[in-house]
Design a protein around this motif. Structure first.
Motif, mmCIF file in Angstrom:
data_model
loop_
_atom_site.group_PDB
_atom_site.id
_atom_site.type_symbol
_atom_site.label_atom_id
_atom_site.label_comp_id
_atom_site.label_asym_id
_atom_site.label_seq_id
_atom_site.Cartn_x
_atom_site.Cartn_y
_atom_site.Cartn_z
ATOM 1 N N PRO A 187 0.625 -1.240 0.086
ATOM 2 C CA PRO A 187 -0.006 -0.050 -0.038
ATOM 3 C C PRO A 187 0.776 1.199 0.133
ATOM 4 N N TRP A 188 2.268 1.321 0.645
ATOM 5 C CA TRP A 188 2.886 2.506 0.432
ATOM 6 C C TRP A 188 3.996 2.737 -0.734
ATOM 7 N N THR A 189 3.758 1.630 -2.037
ATOM 8 C CA THR A 189 4.602 1.855 -2.947
ATOM 9 C C THR A 189 4.659 3.111 -3.611
ATOM 10 N N GLY A 190 5.828 3.419 -3.670
ATOM 11 C CA GLY A 190 5.818 5.018 -4.538
ATOM 12 C C GLY A 190 5.688 6.112 -3.489
ATOM 13 N N TRP A 191 5.615 5.891 -2.054
ATOM 14 C CA TRP A 191 5.448 6.907 -1.336
ATOM 15 C C TRP A 191 6.914 7.476 -0.984
ATOM 16 N N SER A 192 7.025 8.551 -0.263
ATOM 17 C CA SER A 192 8.157 9.217 0.231
ATOM 18 C C SER A 192 7.760 9.671 1.572
ATOM 19 N N PHE A 193 8.641 9.376 2.358
ATOM 20 C CA PHE A 193 8.629 9.762 3.886
ATOM 21 C C PHE A 193 9.412 10.915 4.273
ATOM 22 N N SER A 194 9.094 11.762 5.063
ATOM 23 C CA SER A 194 9.832 12.805 5.375
ATOM 24 C C SER A 194 10.849 12.483 6.533
ATOM 25 N N TRP A 205 10.331 16.007 11.042
ATOM 26 C CA TRP A 205 9.158 16.995 10.879
ATOM 27 C C TRP A 205 9.515 18.239 10.399
ATOM 28 N N GLY A 206 8.733 18.649 9.329
ATOM 29 C CA GLY A 206 9.090 20.234 8.687
ATOM 30 C C GLY A 206 9.926 20.303 7.749
ATOM 31 N N THR A 207 10.657 19.240 7.463
ATOM 32 C CA THR A 207 11.507 19.151 6.188
ATOM 33 C C THR A 207 11.328 18.481 4.794
ATOM 34 N N ARG A 208 11.719 19.025 3.929
ATOM 35 C CA ARG A 208 11.392 18.078 2.655
ATOM 36 C C ARG A 208 12.457 17.070 2.176
ATOM 37 N N GLU A 209 13.332 16.841 3.313
ATOM 38 C CA GLU A 209 14.308 15.660 2.897
ATOM 39 C C GLU A 209 13.632 14.563 3.217
ATOM 40 N N THR A 210 13.836 13.493 2.231
ATOM 41 C CA THR A 210 12.938 12.247 2.301
ATOM 42 C C THR A 210 13.805 11.208 3.011
ATOM 43 N N LEU A 211 13.139 10.143 3.708
ATOM 44 C CA LEU A 211 13.817 9.202 4.282
ATOM 45 C C LEU A 211 13.763 8.062 3.387
#
Length: 164
Positions: A97-104, A107-113
């Motif tokens: 269900p999370w395929t293609g998602w990006s995670f911050s 909190w409050g940054t645009r950097e992805t995990l």
């Protein structure tokens, strides 16, 4: 104080207190903060690091339509906890269900995990404070308490959105 803490159910996140005989002193840390926390369950949907030895766990809960929704992640796991949880995880099959998602990353940054998706089958018990954002996500990282292989994702509470 106990009566005040019962207000957590209506959204009080924490209380600040001092000794009854204590006076305010500028630049002195004499006041204490008590955060309201609760133990709850969530589904592991991904990991940071390796699946066999995760560093942290992005977590989810199913909404009223049965979709796994992201609600937050754990703090960094100690090595022993990561190994214990990692032994119970399996890499995700296509259609996660999370395929293609990006995670911050924070909190409050645009950097992805950078995450590795896992089969969303393992339930974990975590301790979280009661702060939530408008989408129901935890505002602060959860602390892993233990894996709950005795529970299925359908056994845990559904994601409920806070009232607006």
């Amino acid at each position: 104080m106990r009566e005040w803490l019962s207000w957590a159910a209506v959204g009080m996140e924490w209380a600040v207190y001092k000794r009854p005989d204590g006076a305010y002193e500028p630049s002195v840390r004499g006041w204490m903060k008590y955060k309201v926390r609760e133990a709850t369950e969530a589904v592991v949907g991904a990991v940071t690091g390796l699946v066999a030895a995760p560093c942290s766990l992005p977590l989810g809960r199913c909404d009223d339509h049965g979709r796994l929704r992201y609600i937050g992640r754990t703090t960094t796991l100690v090595q022993a906890a990561g190994s214990t949880v990692g032994a119970l995880l399996a890499p995700a099959w296509p259609g996660h269900p999370w395929t293609g998602w990006s995670f911050s990353a924070r909190w409050g940054t645009r950097e992805t995990l950078n995450v590795m998706l896992v089969e969303p089958e393992l339930v974990v018990e975590v301790v979280v404070d009661v702060a939530r954002d408008a989408s129901g996500q935890w505002r602060h990282p959860a602390r892993l308490h233990r894996a709950r292989p005795d529970l299925q994702p359908a056994d845990i509470p559904r994601l409920t959105l806070p009232p607006h």
